[in-house]
Design a protein around this motif. Structure first.
Motif, PDB file in Angstrom:
ATOM      1  N   ASN A   1      -4.128  77.066 -44.584  1.00  0.00           N
ATOM      2  CA  ASN A   1      -4.271  78.136 -43.594  1.00  0.00           C
ATOM      3  C   ASN A   1      -2.993  78.959 -43.509  1.00  0.00           C
ATOM      4  O   ASN A   1      -3.034  80.181 -43.407  1.00  0.00           O
ATOM      5  CB  ASN A   1      -4.588  77.485 -42.242  1.00  0.00           C
ATOM      6  N   VAL A   2      -1.857  78.299 -43.554  1.00  0.00           N
ATOM      7  CA  VAL A   2      -0.578  78.948 -43.263  1.00  0.00           C
ATOM      8  C   VAL A   2       0.092  79.566 -44.488  1.00  0.00           C
ATOM      9  O   VAL A   2       0.588  80.692 -44.447  1.00  0.00           O
ATOM     10  CB  VAL A   2       0.396  77.936 -42.602  1.00  0.00           C
ATOM     11  N   LEU A   3       0.158  78.820 -45.607  1.00  0.00           N
ATOM     12  CA  LEU A   3       1.033  79.252 -46.706  1.00  0.00           C
ATOM     13  C   LEU A   3       0.656  80.576 -47.369  1.00  0.00           C
ATOM     14  O   LEU A   3       1.545  81.360 -47.698  1.00  0.00           O
ATOM     15  CB  LEU A   3       1.176  78.135 -47.752  1.00  0.00           C
ATOM     16  N   PRO A   4      -0.658  80.870 -47.545  1.00  0.00           N
ATOM     17  CA  PRO A   4      -0.959  82.188 -48.125  1.00  0.00           C
ATOM     18  C   PRO A   4      -0.463  83.324 -47.223  1.00  0.00           C
ATOM     19  O   PRO A   4      -0.030  84.364 -47.706  1.00  0.00           O
ATOM     20  CB  PRO A   4      -2.489  82.193 -48.220  1.00  0.00           C
ATOM     21  N   ARG A   5      -0.505  83.091 -45.933  1.00  0.00           N
ATOM     22  CA  ARG A   5      -0.019  84.104 -44.994  1.00  0.00           C
ATOM     23  C   ARG A   5       1.485  84.303 -45.182  1.00  0.00           C
ATOM     24  O   ARG A   5       1.980  85.423 -45.193  1.00  0.00           O
ATOM     25  CB  ARG A   5      -0.358  83.674 -43.557  1.00  0.00           C
ATOM     26  N   VAL A   6       2.185  83.199 -45.349  1.00  0.00           N
ATOM     27  CA  VAL A   6       3.638  83.262 -45.574  1.00  0.00           C
ATOM     28  C   VAL A   6       3.941  84.028 -46.868  1.00  0.00           C
ATOM     29  O   VAL A   6       4.804  84.907 -46.900  1.00  0.00           O
ATOM     30  CB  VAL A   6       4.230  81.842 -45.653  1.00  0.00           C
ATOM     31  N   ALA A   7       3.215  83.685 -47.929  1.00  0.00           N
ATOM     32  CA  ALA A   7       3.460  84.331 -49.223  1.00  0.00           C
ATOM     33  C   ALA A   7       3.280  85.841 -49.100  1.00  0.00           C
ATOM     34  O   ALA A   7       4.123  86.608 -49.580  1.00  0.00           O
ATOM     35  CB  ALA A   7       2.521  83.759 -50.282  1.00  0.00           C
ATOM     36  N   ALA A   8       2.203  86.261 -48.441  1.00  0.00           N
ATOM     37  CA  ALA A   8       1.954  87.708 -48.326  1.00  0.00           C
ATOM     38  C   ALA A   8       3.030  88.377 -47.480  1.00  0.00           C
ATOM     39  O   ALA A   8       3.482  89.476 -47.798  1.00  0.00           O
ATOM     40  CB  ALA A   8       0.569  87.953 -47.735  1.00  0.00           C
ATOM     41  N   LEU A   9       3.470  87.715 -46.409  1.00  0.00           N
ATOM     42  CA  LEU A   9       4.524  88.300 -45.577  1.00  0.00           C
ATOM     43  C   LEU A   9       5.809  88.469 -46.382  1.00  0.00           C
ATOM     44  O   LEU A   9       6.578  89.400 -46.154  1.00  0.00           O
ATOM     45  CB  LEU A   9       4.797  87.420 -44.349  1.00  0.00           C
ATOM     46  N   LEU A  10       6.037  87.565 -47.334  1.00  0.00           N
ATOM     47  CA  LEU A  10       7.248  87.620 -48.140  1.00  0.00           C
ATOM     48  C   LEU A  10       7.017  88.350 -49.464  1.00  0.00           C
ATOM     49  O   LEU A  10       7.894  88.401 -50.319  1.00  0.00           O
ATOM     50  CB  LEU A  10       7.762  86.196 -48.405  1.00  0.00           C
TER      51      LEU A  10
END
Ligand SMILES: Cc1cc2nc3c(=O)[nH]c(=O)nc-3n(C[C@H](O)[C@H](O)[C@H](O)COP(=O)(O)OP(=O)(O)OC[C@H]3O[C@@H](n4cnc5c(N)ncnc54)[C@H](O)[C@@H]3O)c2cc1C
Ligand SMILES: Nc1ncnc2c1ncn2[C@@H]1O[C@H](COP(=O)(O)O)[C@@H](O)[C@H]1O
Lengths: 250, 312
Positions: free
Chosen positions: B97-106
């Motif tokens: 749930n979390v990591l793809p969101r992190v990748a896109a933010l970065l």
């Protein structure tokens, strides 16, 4: 309320995918293709929300080669109002897809965006979360239920150990799990009719967005295989094997 | 230059998947930092600090994190991730749930469900329901990935290890999402993902009642977790969080017993790395036999009670 559903064209889940002889990639030439199963759940849910009177328009979008039109026809035959193809021959990966989808969202201004939780070819499960991040909106992943409320949706998410319920302010991105619904059967006359509906086509390059891949596939291989199993004749024999040979039970 | 791990916990202790993520993180030979976010996390932060190979724990403690939202955890990782070369989590519902969101933010790509770390930017991961393993290289300076927990051993605890714990604040929280509630499926059985033995049943069990009556005594005797096929879950015989497979949980226990399961790739994708696999099916040609070590061509309703009995 307007819903945008992202659908992907993938190899049918019953097909056993082969490798190219040089091991550089999978060989899917001639393989049966179809709509990603989770994306069919996504369309179905959008249609049900429309049938319940919450939604005025359901728009399906896909990104890829011209051949991807067939999954849009499928979505139209199910009952989607419009379809958009963002055409490109370039290899797409979740980050690039999310960037292109963001451009489509900015044009279409949907209130709710539904994706599948996972594409069954790359098994990435990333695009919905990435799109939500790029849009700066809330996300509801792996959902098995959705309800429309004033200015928000309430979603039930499937998580380890049970479920979780969230309220997402609109616009929001959600990703469908298989248990969200049972997709309707597409009737042949509807498919014929869908063939006549127009598909709005954009060229991805015209968006001026960098959707180039960040991941290079070096090789593909078959996973390690197991030795063929041994047929046993009795429960006693099985207990014996597990106890003395494999030592996995006490 | 360091590796940042997103820890997963149940509010009391770390999930075993986090210990496995710590092992995966050692591949970079960089200091390993662990982010522990939640409410009343002091004990959990200490637990993380004692894991062998952990150099620092970043503890974030706030009442709003009692039920962590992807939006807030992703923001924390982005803020904490400044000089990290790698951001890593286990491929669980939480990590996914979390990591793809992190990748896109970065602004970087992400690798899901990595089974082998080949080099600092090169990985093996399954595609097409695990029927193909792809070796993939990332071009990004920062690596964001989830690892398949069952492919890595759990890091050990060394009571002597007490990595420093630094505190981090929650700056803002999301206005887009409100947590409303949760339903926990109560079970007396061990957690599926980390159980030493798993007993799984398919559609052939016939009803939710028979699923329990037939399988639970065997599971109890072996201290096993219960698993199920999607067909069994769809039929309402088992709760969805015990689905094993491509789109459920991936397990690799010491012993996996498949009862009345046909062996579709979507199912075997989630269990074929188990150490010993036993299958019981009355169809002599069942595909599940091809991934089994031992199999019995027999009726499950007679065989499972007999096996339970034979275990003494
Ligand atoms: C996109 C997608 C994702 C999927 N993801 C998953 C997943 O994550 N996990 C998963 O499991 N499935 C998944 N599936 C479904 C999968 O394809 C199969 O349909 C499913 O695994 C079949 O479950 P089953 O073996 O219980 O049922 P069946 O295929 O119906 O098999 C039942 C078996 O029981 C045997 N049997 C019947 N009665 C007896 C008896 N009395 N004694 C002994 N044996 C008996 C039969 O011989 C048969 O082999 C997915 C499918 C799709 C399309
Ligand atoms: N090429 C594409 N076109 C449209 N939607 C896509 C495409 N690729 C992925 N998606 C959407 O993103 C979801 C998750 O895909 P993935 O992150 O690749 O597992 C899919 O179920 C689709 O809803």
């Amino acid at each position: 309320m307007k819903i945008l559903v992202a659908v992907k064209r993938v190899v049918d889940y019953n097909v056993k995918v082969r490798l190219k002889p040089d091991g550089s990639d999978v060989d899917i030439a001639g393989a049966k293709m179809g709509i990603n199963p989770f994306d069919e759940n996504a369309i179905e849910e959008a249609l049900r929300l429309k049938e319940r009177g919450h939604v005025s328009e359901v728009v399906a979008v896909t990104l890829g080669m011209a051949a991807c039109q067939d999954v849009l026809r499928h979505a139209l035959a199910m009952g989607a109002d419009r379809a958009i193809l963002v055409e490109t021959d370039v290899l797409l990966q979740p980050l690039g897809i999310a960037r292109l989808l963001k451009a489509v969202v900015e044009r279409e201004q949907p209130d709710l965006i539904i994706l599948g939780k996972q594409a069954i070819d790359d098994d990435a499960g990333q695009t919905g979360q990435m799109l939500a991040a790029l849009l700066g909106v809330g996300q509801g992943t792996f959902i098995s239920a959705v309800d429309v409320h004033e200015g928000e949706v309430h979603v039930t998410r499937e998580v380890d150990g049970g479920t979780e319920t969230l309220a997402l302010r609109l616009p929001a991105v959600v990703t469908a799990d298989l248990r969200l619904n049972e997709p309707r059967y597409v009737k042949l006359p509807n498919l014929m009719m869908a063939k006549k509906k127009p598909i709005q086509t954009y060229q991805a390059v015209d968006f001026g967005i960098d959707a180039s891949p960040h991941l290079k596939q070096l090789t593909v291989a078959n996973p390690p295989t197991r030795k063929p199993g041994i047929k046993l004749d009795s429960v006693q024999e099985l207990v014996e094997k597990l106890r003395t040979e494999k030592k996995v039970i006490g | 230059m360091s590796v940042l791990i997103l820890a997963e916990h149940d509010g009391h202790t770390l999930k075993q998947a986090t210990y496995r993520a710590v092992t995966a993180a050692q591949h970079w030979q960089l200091p390993v930092h662990v982010l522990v976010a939640g409410h009343t996390t002091a004990a959990i932060a200490q637990e993380a600090a004692a894991i062998q190979g952990v150099a620092q724990v970043i503890q974030v403690d706030a009442a709003v994190l009692a039920h962590p939202l992807a939006e807030d955890i992703a923001d924390l990782l982005v803020r904490a991730g400044g000089d990290h070369t790698v951001i890593l989590a286990a491929h669980t519902a939480f990590g996914k749930n979390v990591l793809p969101r992190v990748a896109a933010l970065l602004d970087v790509a992400m690798l899901s469900d990595v089974v082998t770390i080949v080099g600092p930017k090169t990985y093996v991961r399954p595609i097409y329901a695990g029927s193909i393993y792809a070796t993939v290289e990332s071009i990004d300076a920062l690596q964001v990935l989830t690892i398949r927990a069952s492919s890595f051993a759990a890091a050990s605890v060394s009571p002597g290890n007490a990595a420093p714990i630094v505190m981090m604040d929650v700056s803002t929280t999301t206005a887009h999402v409100r947590w409303l509630g949760q339903v926990h499926n109560v079970s007396e059985r061990p957690e599926l993902a980390s159980a030493r033995v798993v007993v799984s049943g398919g559609r052939s069990l016939g009803s939710a009642e028979k699923f329990q009556v037939v399988l639970a005594p065997l599971a109890e005797k072996l201290d096993a977790a219960l698993g199920a096929t999607r067909a069994a879950v769809d039929a309402g015989f088992a709760p969805n969080d015990i689905q094993v497979g491509q789109t459920g949980t991936v397990v690799a226990p010491e012993l996996y017993i498949a009862v009345g399961i046909s062996g579709a790739v979507q199912h075997t994708a989630g269990m074929k790395d188990s150490k010993v696999i036993v299958a019981i099916n009355h169809d002599a040609d069942a595909a599940i036999f091809q991934v089994s070590d031992y199999y019995l061509v027999a009726d499950l309703f007679e065989t499972v009670p007999a096996l339970t009995e034979a275990l003494g």
